[in-house]
Structure formats: structure tokens, C-alpha cells
Design a protein around this motif. Structure first.
Motif, PDB file in Angstrom:
ATOM      1  N   ARG A  90       0.886  -0.934   0.273  1.00 10.68           N
ATOM      2  CA  ARG A  90      -0.035  -0.147  -0.132  1.00 10.68           C
ATOM      3  C   ARG A  90       0.945   1.410   0.173  1.00 10.68           C
ATOM      4  O   ARG A  90       1.655   1.621   0.933  1.00 10.68           O
ATOM      5  N   ILE A  91       0.579   2.011  -1.047  1.00  9.66           N
ATOM      6  CA  ILE A  91       1.590   3.355  -1.232  1.00  9.66           C
ATOM      7  C   ILE A  91       0.668   4.459  -1.333  1.00  9.66           C
ATOM      8  O   ILE A  91      -0.323   4.374  -2.059  1.00  9.66           O
ATOM      9  N   ASP A  92       0.815   5.344  -0.626  1.00  8.75           N
ATOM     10  CA  ASP A  92       0.399   6.731  -0.519  1.00  8.75           C
ATOM     11  C   ASP A  92       0.780   7.821  -1.861  1.00  8.75           C
ATOM     12  O   ASP A  92       2.031   8.011  -1.916  1.00  8.75           O
ATOM     13  N   VAL A  93       0.068   8.417  -2.627  1.00  6.34           N
ATOM     14  CA  VAL A  93       0.308   9.464  -3.639  1.00  6.34           C
ATOM     15  C   VAL A  93      -0.417  10.625  -3.333  1.00  6.34           C
ATOM     16  O   VAL A  93      -1.631  10.599  -2.700  1.00  6.34           O
ATOM     17  N   LEU A  94      -0.053  11.707  -4.132  1.00  7.66           N
ATOM     18  CA  LEU A  94      -0.718  12.810  -3.693  1.00  7.66           C
ATOM     19  C   LEU A  94      -1.938  12.995  -4.468  1.00  7.66           C
ATOM     20  O   LEU A  94      -2.829  13.532  -4.121  1.00  7.66           O
ATOM     21  N   GLY A  95      -2.128  12.300  -5.668  1.00  7.00           N
ATOM     22  CA  GLY A  95      -3.320  12.298  -6.234  1.00  7.00           C
ATOM     23  C   GLY A  95      -2.944  11.035  -7.465  1.00  7.00           C
ATOM     24  O   GLY A  95      -1.997  11.151  -7.802  1.00  7.00           O
ATOM     25  N   LEU A  96      -4.032  10.750  -7.876  1.00  6.13           N
ATOM     26  CA  LEU A  96      -4.154   9.384  -9.018  1.00  6.13           C
ATOM     27  C   LEU A  96      -3.746   9.985 -10.226  1.00  6.13           C
ATOM     28  O   LEU A  96      -3.361   9.286 -11.218  1.00  6.13           O
ATOM     29  N   LEU A 121      -4.034   9.794   0.752  1.00  5.13           N
ATOM     30  CA  LEU A 121      -4.336  10.127   2.101  1.00  5.13           C
ATOM     31  C   LEU A 121      -4.818  11.682   1.818  1.00  5.13           C
ATOM     32  O   LEU A 121      -4.189  12.432   1.357  1.00  5.13           O
ATOM     33  N   LYS A 122      -5.989  11.952   2.434  1.00  8.84           N
ATOM     34  CA  LYS A 122      -6.377  13.324   2.343  1.00  8.84           C
ATOM     35  C   LYS A 122      -5.903  14.237   3.420  1.00  8.84           C
ATOM     36  O   LYS A 122      -6.601  14.741   4.551  1.00  8.84           O
ATOM     37  N   VAL A 123      -4.654  14.575   3.327  1.00  6.26           N
ATOM     38  CA  VAL A 123      -3.930  15.162   4.338  1.00  6.26           C
ATOM     39  C   VAL A 123      -2.832  15.954   3.662  1.00  6.26           C
ATOM     40  O   VAL A 123      -2.306  15.635   2.432  1.00  6.26           O
ATOM     41  N   ASP A 124      -2.514  17.151   4.111  1.00 10.92           N
ATOM     42  CA  ASP A 124      -1.782  18.119   3.434  1.00 10.92           C
ATOM     43  C   ASP A 124      -0.357  18.241   4.429  1.00 10.92           C
ATOM     44  O   ASP A 124       0.621  18.491   3.674  1.00 10.92           O
ATOM     45  N   ASP A 125      -0.325  18.034   5.602  1.00  9.99           N
ATOM     46  CA  ASP A 125       0.641  18.269   6.353  1.00  9.99           C
ATOM     47  C   ASP A 125       1.549  16.530   6.297  1.00  9.99           C
ATOM     48  O   ASP A 125       0.873  15.630   6.496  1.00  9.99           O
ATOM     49  N   PRO A 126       2.902  16.727   6.033  1.00 10.82           N
ATOM     50  CA  PRO A 126       3.543  15.406   5.676  1.00 10.82           C
ATOM     51  C   PRO A 126       3.589  14.680   7.004  1.00 10.82           C
ATOM     52  O   PRO A 126       3.778  13.338   6.990  1.00 10.82           O
TER      53      PRO A 126
END
Length: 313
Positions: A90-96, A121-126
Motif C-alpha cells: 500500500r503506497i500513498d500518492v498525492l493524487g491519482l 491520504l487526504k492530508v496536507d501536512d506530511p
């Protein structure tokens, strides 16, 4: 509380569409809708607002999401504990449509046997992404922490790749006919980047970009999404924006938008990968090796001061 209802809620929040969540979960859209409706009745709140483009989290939904994700992750861990090696990477990206997702897709096309779960992830803070990696909710995240000294002991940040910037303009913009542009030529032109979030990595990036090249970055107004941004550019004779060279954007043909490379120097956004230092998912090794094969920046390219150096390792 029904774990599958929580799973349906989490995936719908990440994908923004009940239909896409249903496809990933292998059930009907009606089943996902019923699960979420049942969850809303149990909680006594609305978790989603329905829009013409899908679903968006309400304030209650936003508050509930991290707890729901934690429960789902715990259930998945329990299953994985008795079925080693069965869990997807499972890898998080800023947008698809982001450069990170494009690079991941290119890798997966050559390695379709990899069980890969791409999330946003619906987050802006890293720091929130760091916490998700540390907790094992995700295996890796394409995010950057501008002060690596603040990372917890079990999370490391490695350079992934650098994404050269391009200017995106409509056909009526004064720079629309250029084949390439230098940062000096961008001065005095309005570059609209709405919704820059304080404390985000891109806020730091644009601060340094403005200081270094005296650019006019306009962050006024909320971020209503790519569609509104593209609509504005198509109709404007004085608004431009910056995008990454690998970002995938789609717009109607009659918009006639132009992507113009920036050179002398190339302006690059550094993309990093956050992952656990101990016991990383075995599927990450191939992806890290793939990142190391991507084309390097031209000599003299500009990167912010906090950018990591060196190939992925």
C-alpha cells in the motif's frame, strides 16, 4: 460496528466515488451505498455529501476517517498475522494523476504480478503521512519532510525522483507560443497556484522559488480542483500555473492549453519516499530500484535547499 462498512467508507473517501470503491471491493455500488447508509444511521451523522462528481467527506466524515482507517488497518493486520505475505503493498500518492502515480503505474505495467494498493491520504501536512507509515497503515508515502531531523527513528526518507516543472497556459496567454521559457521570462506574469497549505512541503517549495527567482505566485482562493483550474486557464489571457512534467492532465481539445518546459535552469520539484526503516514491505525493493532508473535532471537544475540528494537506495 461492521468492519466491511468501515472498509467501504474508507475506500469511498479515498477514491471519491462509490462506484470506484465498489469495483475495488468486488461488490456492487448498491452494496457500498447500503453499508455507508447503515453506518451513518448507527453514528447518527452524515459522513458524505453527494456531488455531481461523486462523494465528499462532511466535517463529521473527516473526523471519523482516521479512526475508521485505524480499525480497518487493525483488521487487515489481524488477517495478515495468520496469512503472512498475503497483504498488498500500500503506497500513498498525492493524487491519482500525479507524477508519483504515473511512475508507479509505469512500474506496475511491467510487473503486473505485484499486488499493489495505491491510495491518496487526504492530508496536507506530511507529518500525518509519517504517522501513517510509522503505524503501518501504509507501507510508503510519496511525501517529503523538509526537516528530516524530525522523522521518528523507524521512518526514513529517501529521494525518489525529481519532477521538472512546466508552465501551463491557455491559447490567449502572452507566453502561449513559446517552446521553452526561462525563469526570468516568467517574472511579472501571474502564476496561479490556489490553495497552498501552510506547513505543507509545497508551501516551502514555492516560498523558496519566489525568493530565488522573484516569481509572482498567486495562492489566492480555495482549491476547487483541477477542472476549475483548467477552465480558468483556457479562458484567461493573463493567468498561468505550474505543473510537473509527468503529471497527467486531461482537458477538452478546444481548450488548446499549452505545456511549456522551463529551462536555464530547469526548475524541479523533488519527490521523496517515506518508508519504515525496519521490516519494510518486500515489494518496495523493486519500486525503489525502478526509481533509480529514471532520467536525471539536466546539469545546473534548481532544487529547493531541503531536497535530498543521491539516487534511491
Amino acid at each position: 460496528m461492521d468492519t466491511e462498512a468501515l472498509r467501504s467508507f474508507v475506500r469511498a473517501s479515498e477514491l471519491g466515488q462509490l462506484r470506484h470503491a465498489a469495483d475495488e471491493l468486488g461488490v456492487t455500488q448498491q452494496a457500498v451505498s447500503k453499508r455507508i447508509a447503515s453506518l451513518e444511521r448507527e453514528l447518527g451523522v452524515r459522513l458524505f455529501a453527494r456531488t455531481s462528481r461523486g462523494v465528499e467527506l462532511t466535517l463529521d466524515g473527516q473526523a471519523f476517517l482516521p479512526h475508521a482507517r485505524s480499525v480497518v488497518t487493525g483488521a487487515d493486520r489481524a488477517v495478515a498475522a495468520v496469512r503472512p505475505g498475503s497483504r498488498a503493498l500500500r503506497i500513498d500518492v498525492l493524487g491519482l494523476r500525479s507524477a508519483q502515480a504515473v511512475v508507479l503505474h509505469d512500474y506496475w505495467r511491467s510487473h503486473p504480478e505485484l499486488d499493489l494498493d495505491v491510495v491518496t491520504l487526504k492530508v496536507d501536512d506530511p507529518r500525518a503521512a509519517v504517522a501513517a507509515v510509522e503505524a503501518g497503515e501504509i507501507d510508503a508515502s510519496f511525501r517529503s519532510v523538509t526537516d528530516p531531523a524530525t522523522l521518528p527513528r523507524d521512518v526514513q526518507m529517501i529521494p525518489a525522483f525529481d519532477s521538472p516543472l512546466e508552465l501551463l497556459v491557455g491559447p490567449g496567454h502572452p507566453l502561449a507560443s513559446a517552446r521553452a521559457l526561462t525563469p526570468t521570462q516568467l517574472r511579472r506574469h501571474r502564476i496561479w497556484v490556489p490553495g497552498i497549505v501552510p506547513r505543507s512541503e509545497w508551501a516551502d517549495f514555492y516560498d523558496q522559488l519566489v525568493t530565488e527567482f522573484d516569481l509572482r505566485i498567486d495562492a489566492a482562493g480555495p482549491n476547487f480542483g483541477n477542472e476549475v483550474l483548467l477552465d480558468t486557464l483556457a479562458d484567461s489571457a493573463d493567468v498561468a500555473t505550474l505543473i510537473a512534467a509527468r503529471d497527467r492532465y486531461l482537458w477538452p481539445v478546444h481548450y488548446d492549453l499549452r505545456r511549456i518546459p522551463i529551462v536555464n535552469p530547469t526548475l524541479a520539484y523533488p519527490i521523496s519516499l517515506l518508508l519504515r526503516s525496519s521490516n519494510p514491505h518486500p515489494g518496495l525493493r523493486g519500486i525503489i530500484d525502478h526509481l533509480g532508473t529514471l532520467a536525471a535532471l539536466p546539469q545546473g537544475a534548481w532544487r529547493p535547499s531541503w531536497a535530498s540528494t543521491g539516487p534511491p537506495g
